[in-house]
Design a protein around this motif. Structure first.
Motif, PDB file in Angstrom:
ATOM      1  N   PRO A 123       8.589 -27.523  -2.069  1.00  0.00           N
ATOM      2  CA  PRO A 123       9.887 -27.584  -1.410  1.00  0.00           C
ATOM      3  C   PRO A 123      10.016 -26.428  -0.418  1.00  0.00           C
ATOM      4  O   PRO A 123       9.443 -25.347  -0.632  1.00  0.00           O
ATOM      5  N   ALA A 124      10.795 -26.641   0.632  1.00  0.00           N
ATOM      6  CA  ALA A 124      10.866 -25.665   1.731  1.00  0.00           C
ATOM      7  C   ALA A 124      11.258 -24.267   1.258  1.00  0.00           C
ATOM      8  O   ALA A 124      10.696 -23.269   1.716  1.00  0.00           O
ATOM      9  N   GLN A 125      12.226 -24.185   0.313  1.00  0.00           N
ATOM     10  CA  GLN A 125      12.695 -22.860  -0.115  1.00  0.00           C
ATOM     11  C   GLN A 125      11.591 -22.063  -0.805  1.00  0.00           C
ATOM     12  O   GLN A 125      11.483 -20.847  -0.633  1.00  0.00           O
ATOM     13  N   ILE A 126      10.798 -22.744  -1.608  1.00  0.00           N
ATOM     14  CA  ILE A 126       9.717 -22.040  -2.312  1.00  0.00           C
ATOM     15  C   ILE A 126       8.601 -21.703  -1.325  1.00  0.00           C
ATOM     16  O   ILE A 126       8.060 -20.591  -1.324  1.00  0.00           O
ATOM     17  N   ARG A 127       8.287 -22.645  -0.474  1.00  0.00           N
ATOM     18  CA  ARG A 127       7.217 -22.417   0.503  1.00  0.00           C
ATOM     19  C   ARG A 127       7.543 -21.216   1.395  1.00  0.00           C
ATOM     20  O   ARG A 127       6.709 -20.343   1.609  1.00  0.00           O
ATOM     21  N   SER A 128       8.778 -21.167   1.895  1.00  0.00           N
ATOM     22  CA  SER A 128       9.101 -20.088   2.828  1.00  0.00           C
ATOM     23  C   SER A 128       9.070 -18.728   2.135  1.00  0.00           C
ATOM     24  O   SER A 128       8.668 -17.729   2.729  1.00  0.00           O
ATOM     25  N   TRP A 129       9.445 -18.683   0.851  1.00  0.00           N
ATOM     26  CA  TRP A 129       9.377 -17.402   0.135  1.00  0.00           C
ATOM     27  C   TRP A 129       7.929 -16.982  -0.072  1.00  0.00           C
ATOM     28  O   TRP A 129       7.550 -15.831   0.176  1.00  0.00           O
ATOM     29  N   LEU A 130       7.089 -17.914  -0.503  1.00  0.00           N
ATOM     30  CA  LEU A 130       5.683 -17.564  -0.746  1.00  0.00           C
ATOM     31  C   LEU A 130       4.985 -17.186   0.555  1.00  0.00           C
ATOM     32  O   LEU A 130       4.131 -16.295   0.574  1.00  0.00           O
ATOM     33  N   GLU A 131       5.364 -17.829   1.631  1.00  0.00           N
ATOM     34  CA  GLU A 131       4.734 -17.511   2.921  1.00  0.00           C
ATOM     35  C   GLU A 131       5.090 -16.105   3.383  1.00  0.00           C
ATOM     36  O   GLU A 131       4.366 -15.491   4.160  1.00  0.00           O
ATOM     37  N   ARG A 132       6.225 -15.614   2.890  1.00  0.00           N
ATOM     38  CA  ARG A 132       6.633 -14.262   3.289  1.00  0.00           C
ATOM     39  C   ARG A 132       5.671 -13.197   2.793  1.00  0.00           C
ATOM     40  O   ARG A 132       5.677 -12.073   3.273  1.00  0.00           O
ATOM     41  N   SER A 133       4.910 -13.525   1.781  1.00  0.00           N
ATOM     42  CA  SER A 133       4.040 -12.506   1.197  1.00  0.00           C
ATOM     43  C   SER A 133       2.923 -12.108   2.161  1.00  0.00           C
ATOM     44  O   SER A 133       2.273 -11.097   1.974  1.00  0.00           O
ATOM     45  N   HIS A 134       2.700 -12.918   3.186  1.00  0.00           N
ATOM     46  CA  HIS A 134       1.586 -12.647   4.095  1.00  0.00           C
ATOM     47  C   HIS A 134       0.310 -12.422   3.306  1.00  0.00           C
ATOM     48  O   HIS A 134      -0.506 -11.573   3.635  1.00  0.00           O
ATOM     49  N   THR A 135       0.203 -13.130   2.231  1.00  0.00           N
ATOM     50  CA  THR A 135      -1.024 -13.070   1.451  1.00  0.00           C
ATOM     51  C   THR A 135      -1.525 -14.496   1.347  1.00  0.00           C
ATOM     52  O   THR A 135      -0.845 -15.437   1.712  1.00  0.00           O
ATOM     53  N   CYS A 136      -2.718 -14.677   0.864  1.00  0.00           N
ATOM     54  CA  CYS A 136      -3.231 -16.028   0.661  1.00  0.00           C
ATOM     55  C   CYS A 136      -4.110 -16.006  -0.578  1.00  0.00           C
ATOM     56  O   CYS A 136      -4.414 -14.934  -1.112  1.00  0.00           O
ATOM     57  N   TYR A 137      -4.456 -17.174  -1.039  1.00  0.00           N
ATOM     58  CA  TYR A 137      -5.266 -17.246  -2.250  1.00  0.00           C
ATOM     59  C   TYR A 137      -6.675 -16.759  -1.931  1.00  0.00           C
ATOM     60  O   TYR A 137      -7.408 -17.391  -1.205  1.00  0.00           O
ATOM     61  N   ARG A 138      -7.024 -15.583  -2.460  1.00  0.00           N
ATOM     62  CA  ARG A 138      -8.361 -15.031  -2.222  1.00  0.00           C
ATOM     63  C   ARG A 138      -8.997 -14.714  -3.564  1.00  0.00           C
ATOM     64  O   ARG A 138      -8.449 -13.930  -4.336  1.00  0.00           O
ATOM     65  N   GLY A 139     -10.135 -15.333  -3.848  1.00  0.00           N
ATOM     66  CA  GLY A 139     -10.814 -15.065  -5.102  1.00  0.00           C
ATOM     67  C   GLY A 139     -11.309 -16.345  -5.725  1.00  0.00           C
ATOM     68  O   GLY A 139     -10.819 -17.425  -5.412  1.00  0.00           O
ATOM     69  N   SER A 140     -12.272 -16.185  -6.632  1.00  0.00           N
ATOM     70  CA  SER A 140     -12.841 -17.383  -7.250  1.00  0.00           C
ATOM     71  C   SER A 140     -12.062 -17.799  -8.491  1.00  0.00           C
ATOM     72  O   SER A 140     -12.242 -18.897  -8.991  1.00  0.00           O
ATOM     73  N   THR A 141     -11.203 -16.919  -8.990  1.00  0.00           N
ATOM     74  CA  THR A 141     -10.366 -17.272 -10.139  1.00  0.00           C
ATOM     75  C   THR A 141      -8.916 -16.895  -9.827  1.00  0.00           C
ATOM     76  O   THR A 141      -8.656 -16.101  -8.908  1.00  0.00           O
ATOM     77  N   VAL A 142      -7.994 -17.455 -10.626  1.00  0.00           N
ATOM     78  CA  VAL A 142      -6.573 -17.126 -10.436  1.00  0.00           C
ATOM     79  C   VAL A 142      -6.355 -15.621 -10.626  1.00  0.00           C
ATOM     80  O   VAL A 142      -5.667 -14.972  -9.835  1.00  0.00           O
ATOM     81  N   ASP A 143      -6.966 -15.075 -11.674  1.00  0.00           N
ATOM     82  CA  ASP A 143      -6.745 -13.654 -11.952  1.00  0.00           C
ATOM     83  C   ASP A 143      -7.256 -12.768 -10.804  1.00  0.00           C
ATOM     84  O   ASP A 143      -6.624 -11.759 -10.455  1.00  0.00           O
ATOM     85  N   GLU A 144      -8.373 -13.144 -10.225  1.00  0.00           N
ATOM     86  CA  GLU A 144      -8.899 -12.388  -9.084  1.00  0.00           C
ATOM     87  C   GLU A 144      -7.921 -12.482  -7.908  1.00  0.00           C
ATOM     88  O   GLU A 144      -7.662 -11.493  -7.215  1.00  0.00           O
TER      89      GLU A 144
END
Ligand SMILES: [Zn+2]
Length: 206
Positions: A123-144
């Motif tokens: 949903p747009a509200q969740i997407r826009s908040w997560l996008e604010r982090s200026h981070t992205c999924y980096r790593g081979s596992t969730v914990d990484e």
């Protein structure tokens, strides 16, 4: 292996963590003596920025008592300069309460980090908040990926002028921690070694 020594506030957090892990809770009901000490003043040593995940309870994990830590929570334990609530709390904690540490607390199995892989489906509200982090999924596992996000958020802290100035003046220390929900383990990022290590549940200053 020797790790970068924590300051006094961090030692209290890590000591509190050991008490939490070993089942020695600080809170044993209302304490009139402590309440009188903090009734009209507070002197927190650290501000913790935590994910809002219901399984992560900073006051419990660090066995803190009233007046010892300030906690700010949001999805993805984000540091976002455009978030007025976050910035106001950060500035107050630094300049008025004079905390020694700002701690980013990530955790295992973070749903918010996992969502970074599927932003377009949200949903747009969740997407826009997560996008604010200026981070992205980096790593081979969730914990990484969570740990990398913690480091990204530490970098965001350093980009905020009043924070970077306080760091340069030695007034505040920035720390990254990672809590393992499944086994109660706590990992600390050692900036000198640039590695994560598991905090001992037995030894002081480890
Ligand atoms: Zn989370």
């Amino acid at each position: 292996m020797k790790h970068t020594l924590p300051n006094e506030g961090m030692r209290r957090l890590l000591s509190g963590y050991r008490d939490f892990f070993n089942g020695n809770p600080a809170r044993k009901g209302f304490c009139a003596i402590h309440a009188e000490q903090v009734a009209t003043k507070q002197n927190p040593h650290s501000m913790i920025i935590s994910c809002f995940d219901s399984r992560v309870c900073p006051e419990a994990i660090f066995n803190t008592h009233d007046g010892h830590v300030c906690i700010h929570r949001n999805m993805l334990n984000q540091v976002c300069e455009r978030d007025e609530s976050m910035i106001a709390s950060l500035r107050f904690a630094l300049e008025t309460l004079k905390v020694q540490n700002i701690v980013i607390l990530g955790h295992s199995d973070c749903n918010a980090v996992q969502k970074l892989r599927h932003l377009e489906e949200l949903p747009a509200q969740i997407r826009s908040w997560l996008e604010r982090s200026h981070t992205c999924y980096r790593g081979s596992t969730v914990d990484e990926a969570v740990k990398n996000n913690v480091l990204d958020q530490l970098a965001h802290l350093r980009q905020i002028p009043f924070v970077s100035q306080a760091v340069q003046e030695g007034k505040v220390n920035l720390e990254g921690l990672f809590f393992r929900i499944h086994d109660g383990g706590l990992e600390r990022f050692d900036p000198a070694a640039q590695t994560w290590y598991t905090v001992s549940t037995e030894e002081e200053n480890a």
